[in-house]
Motif scaffolding. Structure first.
Motif, short mmCIF file in Angstrom:
data_model
loop_
_atom_site.label_atom_id
_atom_site.label_comp_id
_atom_site.label_asym_id
_atom_site.label_seq_id
_atom_site.Cartn_x
_atom_site.Cartn_y
_atom_site.Cartn_z
N ALA A 135 -64.13 -71.94 -72.02
CA ALA A 135 -63.62 -73.02 -71.19
C ALA A 135 -62.35 -72.57 -70.50
CB ALA A 135 -63.36 -74.26 -72.04
N ALA A 136 -62.15 -73.02 -69.28
CA ALA A 136 -60.94 -72.68 -68.54
C ALA A 136 -59.74 -73.38 -69.16
CB ALA A 136 -61.09 -73.09 -67.07
N ARG A 137 -58.60 -72.73 -69.11
CA ARG A 137 -57.35 -73.32 -69.58
C ARG A 137 -56.84 -74.27 -68.50
NH1 ARG A 137 -52.44 -75.10 -70.22
NH2 ARG A 137 -50.99 -74.05 -71.66
N VAL A 138 -56.79 -75.57 -68.82
CA VAL A 138 -56.27 -76.55 -67.86
C VAL A 138 -54.75 -76.45 -67.83
CG1 VAL A 138 -56.11 -79.00 -67.30
CG2 VAL A 138 -58.24 -78.07 -68.22
N PHE A 139 -54.19 -76.47 -66.64
CA PHE A 139 -52.74 -76.30 -66.47
C PHE A 139 -52.23 -77.33 -65.48
CE2 PHE A 139 -48.95 -74.26 -64.67
CZ PHE A 139 -48.28 -73.89 -65.83
N TYR A 140 -51.12 -77.97 -65.85
CA TYR A 140 -50.52 -79.01 -65.01
C TYR A 140 -49.09 -78.66 -64.62
CZ TYR A 140 -54.28 -82.08 -66.78
OH TYR A 140 -55.48 -82.64 -67.11
N GLY A 141 -48.61 -79.31 -63.57
CA GLY A 141 -47.20 -79.25 -63.27
C GLY A 141 -46.39 -79.81 -64.42
N GLY A 142 -45.22 -79.25 -64.65
CA GLY A 142 -44.39 -79.69 -65.76
C GLY A 142 -44.60 -78.90 -67.04
N GLU A 143 -45.54 -77.95 -67.05
CA GLU A 143 -45.73 -77.12 -68.24
C GLU A 143 -44.79 -75.92 -68.21
OE1 GLU A 143 -49.42 -76.33 -70.17
OE2 GLU A 143 -50.55 -77.52 -68.69
N THR A 144 -44.59 -75.35 -69.39
CA THR A 144 -43.74 -74.17 -69.53
C THR A 144 -44.41 -72.94 -68.93
OG1 THR A 144 -42.75 -75.04 -71.56
CG2 THR A 144 -42.56 -72.66 -71.18
N MET A 145 -43.64 -72.13 -68.23
CA MET A 145 -44.06 -70.80 -67.80
C MET A 145 -43.15 -69.79 -68.48
SD MET A 145 -44.82 -71.09 -63.69
CE MET A 145 -43.09 -70.86 -63.27
N ASN A 160 -55.47 -66.07 -62.03
CA ASN A 160 -56.40 -66.07 -63.15
C ASN A 160 -57.53 -67.05 -62.89
OD1 ASN A 160 -57.75 -66.11 -65.58
ND2 ASN A 160 -55.97 -66.64 -66.83
N PRO A 161 -58.79 -66.57 -62.71
CA PRO A 161 -59.90 -67.49 -62.45
C PRO A 161 -60.20 -68.41 -63.62
CG PRO A 161 -60.73 -65.27 -62.83
CD PRO A 161 -59.24 -65.16 -62.74
N ASP A 162 -59.69 -68.08 -64.81
CA ASP A 162 -59.91 -68.92 -65.99
C ASP A 162 -58.78 -69.93 -66.19
OD1 ASP A 162 -62.34 -67.76 -66.71
OD2 ASP A 162 -61.32 -66.09 -67.71
N LEU A 163 -57.89 -70.05 -65.22
CA LEU A 163 -56.83 -71.06 -65.28
C LEU A 163 -57.17 -72.17 -64.29
CD1 LEU A 163 -53.95 -71.41 -66.68
CD2 LEU A 163 -53.07 -70.99 -64.38
N ASP A 164 -57.38 -73.35 -64.82
CA ASP A 164 -57.72 -74.52 -64.01
C ASP A 164 -56.43 -75.28 -63.68
OD1 ASP A 164 -58.81 -76.73 -62.78
OD2 ASP A 164 -59.84 -77.49 -64.57
N ALA A 165 -55.75 -74.86 -62.62
CA ALA A 165 -54.49 -75.48 -62.21
C ALA A 165 -54.78 -76.78 -61.45
CB ALA A 165 -53.68 -74.52 -61.34
N ARG A 166 -54.31 -77.89 -62.00
CA ARG A 166 -54.60 -79.20 -61.43
C ARG A 166 -53.36 -79.83 -60.81
NH1 ARG A 166 -58.84 -81.84 -65.87
NH2 ARG A 166 -60.26 -80.02 -65.92
N GLY A 167 -53.59 -80.78 -59.91
CA GLY A 167 -52.50 -81.33 -59.13
C GLY A 167 -51.63 -82.35 -59.84
N ALA A 168 -52.02 -82.82 -60.99
CA ALA A 168 -51.23 -83.81 -61.71
C ALA A 168 -50.04 -83.16 -62.40
CB ALA A 168 -52.10 -84.56 -62.72
N VAL A 169 -49.08 -84.00 -62.79
CA VAL A 169 -47.89 -83.57 -63.51
C VAL A 169 -47.88 -84.24 -64.88
CG1 VAL A 169 -45.37 -83.80 -63.58
CG2 VAL A 169 -46.51 -83.11 -61.46
N LEU A 170 -47.53 -83.48 -65.93
CA LEU A 170 -47.51 -84.04 -67.28
C LEU A 170 -46.20 -84.78 -67.54
CD1 LEU A 170 -49.00 -81.35 -69.70
CD2 LEU A 170 -50.04 -83.47 -68.91
#
Length: 230
Positions: A45-55, A118-128
Motif C-alpha cells: 500500500a502507498a504511504r499516505v502523506f499530508y501537509g503538516g507531517e514531519t519531514m 516516490n511513486p509509493d508516496l500518496d501525497a494528498r492535499g489535506a492538512v493534518l
C-alpha cells in the motif's frame, strides 16, 4: 533560525494452503497426492502523506511539510515548505523513513519546494490538524484578530491569532516583506508548517521567537513556482 527536521514498511503476505487429496481403487491400497496452492501475490500500500507531517533529512534535521501542490497542467506533486528547510537538505523522508523526494525551487526568499519523487508516496492535499485531515479550500486571508492554527508534525496543532499583516522581517535566507505576524508559539522544527483558518490556507511558518511567529502568505509562492494547491 535553525532547522530541525523519518521508512515505513507495509505489505502483507498470505501463506499458501496445503490440500490433501486421497484417492483409491475399490480394492487395493489408497494413493495420496499433495497439491500446494500458490502463494498469493504480495501487494504494498502507498504511504499516505499530508501537509503538516514531519519531514527529515534522514539524519538529525527536521522540518514540517507545508501544503501539497500540483504542477500546472501535470500530475507532478510537490511539498510547499520554508526555504530554510530546502536550503538545509537536498533529500527528504517521512518520519518513518519513506522517501519523499528532492528539494527544488529554493530561489524564492522564504519559500522552498520539494518534488515528490516516490511513486509509493500518496501525497494528498489535506492538512493534518489534531490528527485529522482538513481539506484546503482556498487561500483567503482572514482579518486581524482571527484565530489561525499551524499543523506541525513535531509539535502537533498550534493555534493563535493574527496580529498584523505586511510585516518585514530579517530571516536567515534574507529580508522578507509581506509577512503575517501571529501569536503562534512555534519552535525550529515547526518551520514550514502550514497555517489554516478553517479550510483557508494562510501560509507557512518561516520564523519567529517564542509566541511571535511569522507566516509567509501562500499565494506568492504558488505564483513564483507555477504550482497550485492540490
Amino acid at each position: 533560525m535553525t532547522r530541525r527536521s523519518g521508512r515505513g514498511r507495509r505489505g502483507w503476505a498470505a501463506a499458501g494452503a496445503l490440500a490433501l487429496l486421497l484417492c483409491g481403487a475399490a480394492q487395493g491400497t489408497a494413493a495420496a497426492t499433495t497439491h500446494e496452492a500458490p502463494a498469493a501475490a504480495t501487494t504494498r500500500a502507498a504511504r499516505v502523506f499530508y501537509g503538516g507531517e514531519t519531514m527529515t533529512d534522514g539524519g538529525g534535521d527536521r522540518c514540517t511539510a507545508g501544503y501539497v501542490a500540483t504542477g500546472a497542467g501535470s500530475t507532478d506533486r510537490y511539498i510547499l515548505t520554508a526555504a530554510n528547510c530546502t536550503d538545509a537538505a537536498s533529500t527528504w523522508y517521512t518520519d518513518d523513513g519513506v522517501l519523499i523526494g528532492e528539494s527544488t525551487g529554493t530561489g524564492t526568499v522564504g519559500y522552498g519546494l520539494v518534488r515528490v519523487a516516490n511513486p509509493d508516496l500518496d501525497a494528498r492535499g489535506a492538512v493534518l490538524l489534531d490528527g485529522q485531515p482538513v481539506d484546503v479550500t482556498g487561500s483567503t486571508p482572514v482579518p486581524v484578530g482571527s484565530q489561525v492554527c499551524a499543523a506541525s508534525g513535531p509539535s502537533g496543532t498550534l493555534c493563535g491569532t493574527v496580529t498584523a499583516y505586511d510585516v518585514t522581517v530579517s530571516l536567515p535566507d534574507g529580508t522578507v516583506t509581506g509577512l503575517t505576524q501571529t501569536t503562534l508559539c512555534t519552535g525550529p522544527a515547526d518551520i514550514g508548517a502550514p497555517v489554516l483558518a478553517g479550510g483557508e490556507a494562510q501560509g507557512v511558518v518561516v520564523g519567529g521567537s517564542g509566541c511571535t511567529t511569522f507566516v509567509l502568505p501562500v499565494d506568492e509562492a504558488l505564483t513564483a513556482f507555477g504550482v497550485e494547491l492540490a
